[in-house]
Design an enzyme around this catalytic site. Structure first.
Site, mmCIF file in Angstrom:
data_model
loop_
_atom_site.group_PDB
_atom_site.id
_atom_site.type_symbol
_atom_site.label_atom_id
_atom_site.label_comp_id
_atom_site.label_asym_id
_atom_site.label_seq_id
_atom_site.Cartn_x
_atom_site.Cartn_y
_atom_site.Cartn_z
ATOM 1 N N ILE A 1 -11.419 0.788 -15.103
ATOM 2 C CA ILE A 1 -10.074 0.179 -15.091
ATOM 3 C C ILE A 1 -10.154 -1.274 -15.566
ATOM 4 O O ILE A 1 -9.309 -1.739 -16.347
ATOM 5 C CB ILE A 1 -9.432 0.280 -13.690
ATOM 6 C CG1 ILE A 1 -9.329 1.750 -13.262
ATOM 7 C CG2 ILE A 1 -8.039 -0.353 -13.694
ATOM 8 C CD1 ILE A 1 -8.876 1.974 -11.824
ATOM 9 N N ALA B 1 -5.953 -2.440 -7.030
ATOM 10 C CA ALA B 1 -7.163 -1.733 -6.568
ATOM 11 C C ALA B 1 -6.946 -1.182 -5.158
ATOM 12 O O ALA B 1 -6.535 -0.018 -4.997
ATOM 13 C CB ALA B 1 -8.356 -2.666 -6.632
ATOM 14 N N ARG B 2 -7.178 -2.010 -4.157
ATOM 15 C CA ARG B 2 -6.915 -1.632 -2.768
ATOM 16 C C ARG B 2 -6.523 -2.885 -1.997
ATOM 17 O O ARG B 2 -7.127 -3.941 -2.189
ATOM 18 C CB ARG B 2 -8.150 -1.005 -2.104
ATOM 19 C CG ARG B 2 -8.508 0.396 -2.582
ATOM 20 C CD ARG B 2 -7.481 1.444 -2.175
ATOM 21 N NE ARG B 2 -7.873 2.785 -2.564
ATOM 22 C CZ ARG B 2 -7.565 3.388 -3.717
ATOM 23 N NH1 ARG B 2 -6.837 2.751 -4.626
ATOM 24 N NH2 ARG B 2 -7.970 4.623 -3.964
ATOM 25 N N GLU C 1 -1.643 1.105 3.899
ATOM 26 C CA GLU C 1 -0.398 1.661 3.345
ATOM 27 C C GLU C 1 -0.219 3.123 3.762
ATOM 28 O O GLU C 1 -1.188 3.804 4.115
ATOM 29 C CB GLU C 1 -0.381 1.528 1.826
ATOM 30 C CG GLU C 1 -1.459 2.284 1.123
ATOM 31 C CD GLU C 1 -1.558 1.910 -0.369
ATOM 32 O OE1 GLU C 1 -1.714 2.829 -1.154
ATOM 33 O OE2 GLU C 1 -1.484 0.720 -0.727
ATOM 34 N N HIS D 1 2.051 1.647 -4.695
ATOM 35 C CA HIS D 1 0.838 2.316 -5.173
ATOM 36 C C HIS D 1 1.155 3.364 -6.251
ATOM 37 O O HIS D 1 0.854 4.546 -6.095
ATOM 38 C CB HIS D 1 0.062 2.953 -4.006
ATOM 39 C CG HIS D 1 -1.388 3.177 -4.310
ATOM 40 N ND1 HIS D 1 -2.369 3.117 -3.361
ATOM 41 C CD2 HIS D 1 -2.039 3.462 -5.476
ATOM 42 C CE1 HIS D 1 -3.561 3.353 -3.900
ATOM 43 N NE2 HIS D 1 -3.369 3.577 -5.196
ATOM 44 N N GLY E 1 0.122 2.907 -9.479
ATOM 45 C CA GLY E 1 -0.732 2.647 -10.640
ATOM 46 C C GLY E 1 -1.155 3.889 -11.396
ATOM 47 O O GLY E 1 -1.105 3.932 -12.623
HETATM 48 C C1 MLT Z 1 -7.273 6.030 -7.408
HETATM 49 O O1 MLT Z 1 -8.030 5.912 -6.436
HETATM 50 O O2 MLT Z 1 -7.673 6.424 -8.505
HETATM 51 C C2 MLT Z 1 -5.801 5.815 -7.234
HETATM 52 O O3 MLT Z 1 -5.556 4.953 -6.192
HETATM 53 C C3 MLT Z 1 -5.176 7.142 -7.166
HETATM 54 C C4 MLT Z 1 -3.815 7.284 -6.556
HETATM 55 O O4 MLT Z 1 -2.873 6.596 -6.868
HETATM 56 O O5 MLT Z 1 -3.659 8.187 -5.765
#
Ligand code: MLT
Length: 316
Positions: free
Chosen positions: A150, A230-231, A259, A281, A283
């Site tokens: 990413i 990311a997180r 979350e 979330h 992405g």
């Molecule tokens: C991931 O870990 O690739 C993403 O957070 C996937 C998602 O949105 O579920």
């Protein structure tokens, strides 16, 4: 071979599984106390947002493989799975462009106050003076925290906007940075000091929890841009709030600590959301990414069925 699908998966993948003779069951909202009858025979569990702690794993006596339809495996107790000889795989890189597109969107939206402009116009307010204060991206330095698939995708897209890109990760070398076409930053603090904007692309692990804290935010220029797709757990929330309130940080956030893990659920951190440009979330949530991730999930299951060894195995 029996599969249990705990989250939505692209329809083409569901068809592919059926055509290949897998027995497919679907169980949404899976928890240790809501295990479906199919749990007993399930050999492959496929999840996206569903949490898989050791209590859930314990409810699957025949389980051999857990596939995460995404990159991060922080939602799965990989050690508990490994202790029972259950393999865990993910789909790295398959949603990289989607996540990078979201990071870029948040970067632009946070810099140019796009959500606030939308909000104000809908309320009949013409706030051109108040909101007309973007940093501008061309020629600015974007610091990437993490340079996996990413991070690489984000670098390419930011370079398309004529940004200068530099990166730091705990295992990045100057040679690897050069090969990726980005500048090398020897430390996180140096990255903060020399960036106008930051985009976070590290996995959530015990080592990265609260990685970006008060010292990091204090090293950023005032009025810097900060994007996290990311997180949430990799950022110290109190330090982030302080930087937004007291150092003019413009934050774009797609992820939050703690979350909700289902598609529709209440969200607790309205305090942080009120101060940032944010999305729930999303992405990885594009058609392109869903198809690519699902294709990889099918490949993993097929290879596992043939060889007993799942590709993209994640170590505990
Ligand atoms: C991931 O870990 O690739 C993403 O957070 C996937 C998602 O949105 O579920």
């Amino acid at each position: 071979m029996n599969i249990l699908l705990a989250d939505k998966l692209d329809a083409q993948a569901v068809d592919a599984f059926k055509q290949a003779g897998f027995i497919l069951a679907v169980a949404k909202g899976l928890t240790a106390s809501t295990l479906p009858p199919e749990a007993d025979a399930t050999e492959i569990l496929i999840v996206r947002s569903t949490l898989v702690p050791k209590e859930v794993i314990a409810g699957f006596p025949a389980l051999r493989l857990i596939i995460r339809a995404g990159a991060g495996t922080d939602t799965i107790d990989v050690a508990a799975a490994a202790a029972r000889g259950i393999q865990v795989s993910n789909t790295p890189g398959r949603n990289a462009d989607a996540v990078a597109e979201m990071a870029l969107g948040l970067l632009l939206a946070a810099d140019r106050h796009i959500p606030e402009g939308t909000r104000d116009l809908r309320a009949g307010k013409w706030t051109k003076t108040a909101l007309g204060q973007g940093l501008g991206l061309k020629g600015r330095t974007l610091g990437l925290v993490g340079l996996g698939s990413i991070g690489h995708a984000m670098a390419r897209k930011a370079q398309g906007l004529e940004m200068k890109v530099i990166a730091w990760s705990d295992h990045l070398t100057p040679a690897a940075a050069e090969e990726a076409g980005v500048g090398y930053s020897p430390s996180l603090l140096e990255l903060a000091r020399t960036s106008d904007a930051i985009s976070v692309h590290v996995a959530s692990t015990p080592a990265t929890r609260n990685l970006l804290g008060a010292e990091f935010f204090a090293a950023l220029r005032s009025g810097a841009l900060f994007v996290n797709t990311a997180r949430g757990e990799v950022v110290d929330r109190a330090a982030l709030l302080d930087a937004i309130r007291n150092r003019g940080l413009h934050a774009g956030l797609d992820v939050f600590a703690g979350e909700p893990k289902t598609g529709e659920a209440p969200f607790a951190d309205t305090e942080l959301a009120a101060l940032a440009t944010c999305t729930p979330h999303l992405g990885a949530s594009t058609d392109q990414a869903s198809e690519a991730v699902a294709e990889e999930v099918v490949r993993i299951a097929m290879v596992y069925r043939e060889t007993g060894k799942a590709p993209n195995s994640v170590a505990a």
